[in-house]
Design a protein around this motif. Structure first.
Motif, short mmCIF file in Angstrom:
data_model
loop_
_atom_site.label_atom_id
_atom_site.label_comp_id
_atom_site.label_asym_id
_atom_site.label_seq_id
_atom_site.Cartn_x
_atom_site.Cartn_y
_atom_site.Cartn_z
N THR A 1 -0.08 13.14 11.14
CA THR A 1 -0.96 12.62 10.10
C THR A 1 -1.92 13.68 9.58
O THR A 1 -2.72 13.40 8.69
CB THR A 1 -1.77 11.42 10.63
OG1 THR A 1 -2.48 11.83 11.81
CG2 THR A 1 -0.87 10.25 10.97
N ALA B 1 6.96 6.53 12.39
CA ALA B 1 7.08 5.14 11.90
C ALA B 1 5.79 4.40 12.27
O ALA B 1 4.95 4.90 12.98
CB ALA B 1 8.29 4.46 12.53
N VAL C 1 2.26 1.74 11.52
CA VAL C 1 1.12 1.50 10.63
C VAL C 1 0.50 2.81 10.16
O VAL C 1 0.22 2.99 8.96
CB VAL C 1 0.06 0.63 11.35
CG1 VAL C 1 -1.19 0.50 10.47
CG2 VAL C 1 0.63 -0.75 11.67
N ARG D 1 2.59 4.49 7.52
CA ARG D 1 2.48 3.82 6.21
C ARG D 1 1.16 4.18 5.54
O ARG D 1 1.10 4.39 4.33
CB ARG D 1 2.61 2.31 6.38
CG ARG D 1 4.04 1.85 6.71
CD ARG D 1 4.20 0.36 6.51
NE ARG D 1 3.37 -0.41 7.44
CZ ARG D 1 3.74 -0.75 8.67
NH1 ARG D 1 4.92 -0.37 9.14
NH2 ARG D 1 2.94 -1.45 9.45
N GLY E 1 1.56 7.60 4.10
CA GLY E 1 2.33 7.55 2.86
C GLY E 1 1.50 7.04 1.71
O GLY E 1 1.55 7.59 0.59
N ASN E 2 0.72 6.01 1.96
CA ASN E 2 -0.12 5.47 0.89
C ASN E 2 -1.22 6.46 0.49
O ASN E 2 -1.62 6.53 -0.68
CB ASN E 2 -0.75 4.14 1.33
CG ASN E 2 0.23 2.98 1.20
OD1 ASN E 2 0.98 2.91 0.23
ND2 ASN E 2 0.24 2.09 2.18
N ARG F 1 0.40 8.87 -1.80
CA ARG F 1 0.63 8.22 -3.11
C ARG F 1 -0.63 8.27 -3.97
O ARG F 1 -0.57 8.61 -5.17
CB ARG F 1 1.06 6.77 -2.90
CG ARG F 1 1.27 5.97 -4.21
CD ARG F 1 1.78 4.57 -3.93
NE ARG F 1 0.91 3.83 -3.01
CZ ARG F 1 -0.23 3.22 -3.38
NH1 ARG F 1 -0.64 3.29 -4.65
NH2 ARG F 1 -0.95 2.58 -2.49
N TYR G 1 -8.08 5.39 4.88
CA TYR G 1 -7.09 6.40 4.52
C TYR G 1 -7.55 7.79 4.93
O TYR G 1 -8.73 8.03 5.20
CB TYR G 1 -6.80 6.36 3.02
CG TYR G 1 -5.86 5.22 2.61
CD1 TYR G 1 -5.58 4.17 3.49
CD2 TYR G 1 -5.27 5.20 1.35
CE1 TYR G 1 -4.73 3.13 3.12
CE2 TYR G 1 -4.43 4.16 0.96
CZ TYR G 1 -4.17 3.12 1.86
OH TYR G 1 -3.33 2.10 1.49
N ASP H 1 8.85 3.65 -3.03
CA ASP H 1 8.30 2.89 -1.92
C ASP H 1 7.49 3.82 -1.02
O ASP H 1 7.56 5.05 -1.11
CB ASP H 1 9.41 2.17 -1.12
CG ASP H 1 10.41 3.12 -0.49
OD1 ASP H 1 10.09 4.31 -0.30
OD2 ASP H 1 11.51 2.67 -0.16
N VAL H 2 6.72 3.22 -0.12
CA VAL H 2 5.79 4.00 0.70
C VAL H 2 6.53 4.98 1.61
O VAL H 2 6.03 6.07 1.92
CB VAL H 2 4.88 3.06 1.52
CG1 VAL H 2 5.66 2.32 2.60
CG2 VAL H 2 3.75 3.86 2.17
N GLN H 3 7.77 4.64 2.02
CA GLN H 3 8.51 5.52 2.92
C GLN H 3 8.83 6.85 2.25
O GLN H 3 8.89 7.89 2.91
CB GLN H 3 9.81 4.83 3.38
CG GLN H 3 10.52 5.54 4.53
CD GLN H 3 9.66 5.58 5.79
OE1 GLN H 3 9.06 4.59 6.17
NE2 GLN H 3 9.61 6.75 6.42
N THR I 1 5.77 8.83 2.73
CA THR I 1 5.61 9.11 4.16
C THR I 1 6.52 10.25 4.61
O THR I 1 6.09 11.18 5.30
CB THR I 1 5.90 7.85 5.01
OG1 THR I 1 4.97 6.82 4.65
CG2 THR I 1 5.78 8.14 6.50
#
Length: 559
Positions: A132, A169, A171, A174, A177-178, A181, A198, A225-227, A230
Motif C-alpha cells: 500500500t 486482495a 479491503v 480496494r 485502488g480507489n 482512481r 484513503y 473497476d477498482v481492481q 489496484t
C-alpha cells in the motif's frame, strides 16, 4: 571448536570419571563456565563443585580438589586453582590459545561457519508488508532482522530461502485502488473529494502520473473497476519495495501472492484436507477449525456465516503450501500486533499434521523515532512517515542495519536519528568499524616500516602472554559459538553484542600502548613480538569483518 567448548568437554569428561568413582549414576549436571571478572584469577571458571554438594555430600572445596584429580590438562590448561567457596579457575595454555589464532587466520572468511544446521531446509518469511506504500522505518526493522537471521542460519549450516508474502486482495487493496482512481482524476483535472481513510502519501500522485503517461489520457480517464487501479498500484509499489530492499542489501528468493492461493484452488484444497482429518465442524451457520485441540484458547472460524473465508483460512493454505515445497522448518518474522495470532497459526499447522515447533515466530516490536530531540509519530495512511530509502540515503546501509540488529527484536526500540548520523565512536557501529579500520591501518603501517606480517606460521604466538592479548584471542575464537547461539535462539542481536565486546577489548589494549610502549603492536626492536601481535591484529581483522558480514555490513578499511 573454541576454547570454552574444548574446556567444557574436558570438565564433563572429568565430571563423568569423578561421579563414577563416587558411585553416583544418572546425575544430570550441566557445568556453568564463565569468564572471571578479575582476569588475574584465570581465563575461565566453573561452579560445578558447588553444584555437586547435594549429590556427593561433601564440602565444595573438597569436591573441587577431588574433581581436579580427574581433569586432563594436556595441551589445553596450564594452571588450575580453587577460589572462594569452591570455584575452579582455569588458565589456558599458550599453545591452546595459539591454536585458536592459527585456525582463524587459516580459515579466513570461513571462520565462524558451522555445520549445526546439517542442511535442514528453512523458509524464512519476513517484511510481507501489504503493498500500500513504500517501506518505512517500522518495516525496515523487520527487514533487517529477517535478513540477518537468514545469514546466521546459512552460516550455521542450514539451507535457507527468503520469502515475501504480499496481500494483494481485500479491503486495504480496494482502498488503494480507489485512492489511485481519485489521484488519476486529479491529474485529469476532475473534482475530487477525499475520504479520510484513503492513502495520502505523495507516492500515489507519482503512480497516478505514471498511469496517465503509460495509458494515455483517454484510457486512464475511462471507466474501470477498482481492481484495474489496484493491480496497477500494486505493481508499481512492489517495484519500489523490491528496489528499496535491494538497496538495503536484501534480496528475496520468492515473492508469493495471496491471491494465487485462491486462483490455484489451494485454499479450498486445504479446507478439504482439514475436513478429511476431522478438524472441521459446522456451528452457528459458520465453519470452524478445532484449534483448541492444539493449545489455542478457542476454536477459530474459517468460513463466516455469509460464506466468505476469514483471514485465517488463506494463512493456513499458505503454510500448507510452504510444507508442500519441501521445507522442514518455517520461520515467520511478524509485527508486534500479531503476537496473539501465533497460537492459532501453530494450532493450524498441527491440525495439518506437522509438529507445532516446526513453525517459529519472531516478533518485531514497534519502532519510535527520535529526531532533533523530539519523538515523531509515523502513519502510512496519512503519508507522515520516513521511508526506508530516506534512511539509507541519509544514514547509510551499514548504520541502519547495525542499529536495527543490535536490539532484541521483541523489545520496543527508539531509533535515535542523531546518534545514527554521528560519525564518532559514540555511534556503536562506528565504534566497531573503527576497530576494523585500525587493524587495517596497523597492518599497512607495519609494511611501511619494513615489518610486514609474515603469516602465523612464521610467528611465535607463545609471546602473546599479556592477559589482554589472551582475552582477545579467546573472544575471537567464540564467533562459531555466537553464530550457533544466535541461529538457535533466533537472536540476531547477539552478533552486535559480540562485536562490541571484541572491539572494546581491542580498543582498551591499543589505548594502553599510549602510556606503556611495551604494549604497542609494532615493536621496532622486537621483530618476533611484532609478528606475534600482527597475527593477533590479523585475527581481529578477520573476525570483525566476518561478524560484520553476518549483519550484511561492509567493513571499513579506512576512516
Amino acid at each position: 571448536m573454541d576454547l570454552r567448548s574444548l574446556l567444557a568437554e574436558r570438565i564433563e569428561a572429568a565430571l563423568g570419571r569423578y561421579l563414577e568413582a563416587q558411585g553416583v549414576t544418572g546425575a544430570d549436571v550441566q557445568p556453568l563456565i564463565e569468564v572471571p571478572r578479575n582476569r588475574e584469577h584465570g581465563d575461565y571458571a566453573t561452579n560445578v563443585a558447588m553444584q555437586l554438594t547435594k549429590l556427593v555430600k561433601r564440602n565444595p572445596r573438597q569436591i573441587a580438589e577431588e574433581l581436579l584429580n580427574h581433569f586432563d590438562c594436556t595441551g589445553l590448561v596450564s594452571e588450575t586453582s580453587i577460589a572462594g567457596p569452591g570455584f575452579i579457575n582455569f588458565r589456558m595454555a599458550s599453545e591452546a590459545t595459539a591454536g585458536v589464532l592459527r585456525r582463524i587466520v587459516a580459515d579466513g572468511a570461513a571462520f565462524g561457519q558451522t555445520r549445526t544446521g546439517n542442511g535442514v531446509r528453512v523458509l524464512i518469511e519476513f517484511v510481507s508488508a501489504n503493498p500500500t506504500g513504500p517501506l518505512h522505518i517500522g518495516h525496515a526493522r523487520g527487514a533487517v532482522v529477517g535478513d540477518v537471521l537468514g545469514r546466521l542460519l546459512a552460516a550455521a549450516g542450514y539451507e535457507v530461502k527468503r520469502e515475501y508474502y504480499f496481500n494483494d486482495a481485500g479491503v486495504q487493496m480496494r482502498m488503494l485502488g480507489n485512492t489511485l482512481r481519485l489521484r488519476v482524476d486529479e491529474q485529469l483535472g476532475r473534482p475530487v473529494e477525499w475520504p479520510e481513510q484513503y492513502y495520502r502519501g505523495d507516492y500515489m500522485i507519482e503512480i497516478a502520473k505514471l498511469m496517465v503517461e503509460e495509458l494515455g489520457v483517454a484510457e486512464a480517464g475511462a471507466e474501470h473497476d477498482v481492481q484495474f487501479y489496484t493491480d496497477f498500484a500494486v505493481r508499481e509499489i512492489l517495484k519500489t519495495i523490491d528496489a528499496d530492499l535491494k538497496a538495503m542489501g536484501i534480496a528475496f528468493d520468492i515473492w508469493f501472492s495471496e491471491t494465487s492461493l485462491h486462483r490455484n484452488g489451494a485454499v479450498q484444497a486445504t479446507l478439504e484436507e482439514l475436513r478429511e482429518r476431522g478438524r472441521i465442524y459446522e456451528s452457528e451457520g459458520a465453519t470452524w477449525l478445532r484449534t483448541t485441540d492444539y493449545g489455542d484458547e478457542k476454536d477459530r472460524v474459517v468460513i463466516k456465516s455469509d460464506g466468505n473465508y476469514t483471514y485465517v483460512m488463506p494463512d493456513i493454505a499458505y503454510h500448507r503450501d510452504k510444507y508442500g515445497r519441501g521445507f522442514n522448518r518455517l520461520i515467520n518474522v511478524l509485527g508486534g500486533d500479531h503476537h496473539g495470532y501465533i497460537p492459532r497459526l501453530k494450532a493450524a499447522v498441527a491440525a495439518l499434521g506437522h509438529p507445532k515447533d516446526d513453525l517459529q515466530c519472531v516478533i518485531i516490536q514497534m519502532v519510535s523515532l527520535l529526531k532533533g530531540g523530539e519523538s515523531m509519530k509515523l502513519s502510512t495512511r496519512s503519508g507522515e512517515f520516513i521511508t526506508m530509502k530516506e534512511m539509507i540515503d541519509e544514514l547509510s546501509v551499514g548504520v541502519v542495519r547495525y542499529f536495527f540488529a543490535m536490539r532484541s527484536p521483541d523489545t520496543q526500540m527508539t531509533f535515535d536519528w542523531d546518534l545514527a548520523k554521528d560519525t564518532s565512536m559514540d555511534n556503536p557501529v562506528y565504534y566497531v568499524q573503527y576497530a576494523h579500520a585500525r587493524c587495517c591501518s596497523l597492518l599497512r603501517k607495519a609494511e611501511e616500516l619494513g615489518q610486514p606480517f609474515l603469516g602465523t606460521e612464521n610467528a611465535d604466538l607463545n609471546l602473546l602472554q599479556h592477559p589482554d592479548e589472551k582475552a582477545i584471542v579467546q573472544a575471537l575464537g567464540r564467533l562459531p559459538e555466537v553464530v550457533d547461539a544466535a541461529a538457535a535462539e533466533l537472536a540476531p542481536h547477539l552478533v552486535p553484542n559480540y562485536l562490541h565486546d571484541v572491539a572494546q577489548l581491542f580498543h582498551n589494549f591499543f589505548t594502553q600502548g599510549n602510556s606503556d610502549p611495551s604494549l604497542r603492536i609494532i615493536q621496532p626492536d622486537q621483530p618476533a613480538l611484532t609478528q606475534a601481535r600482527l597475527a593477533l591484529i590479523q585475527g581481529l581483522r578477520i573476525i570483525l569483518g566476518n561478524a560484520l558480514g553476518l549483519l550484511g555490513i561492509e567493513p571499513m578499511e579506512r576512516m
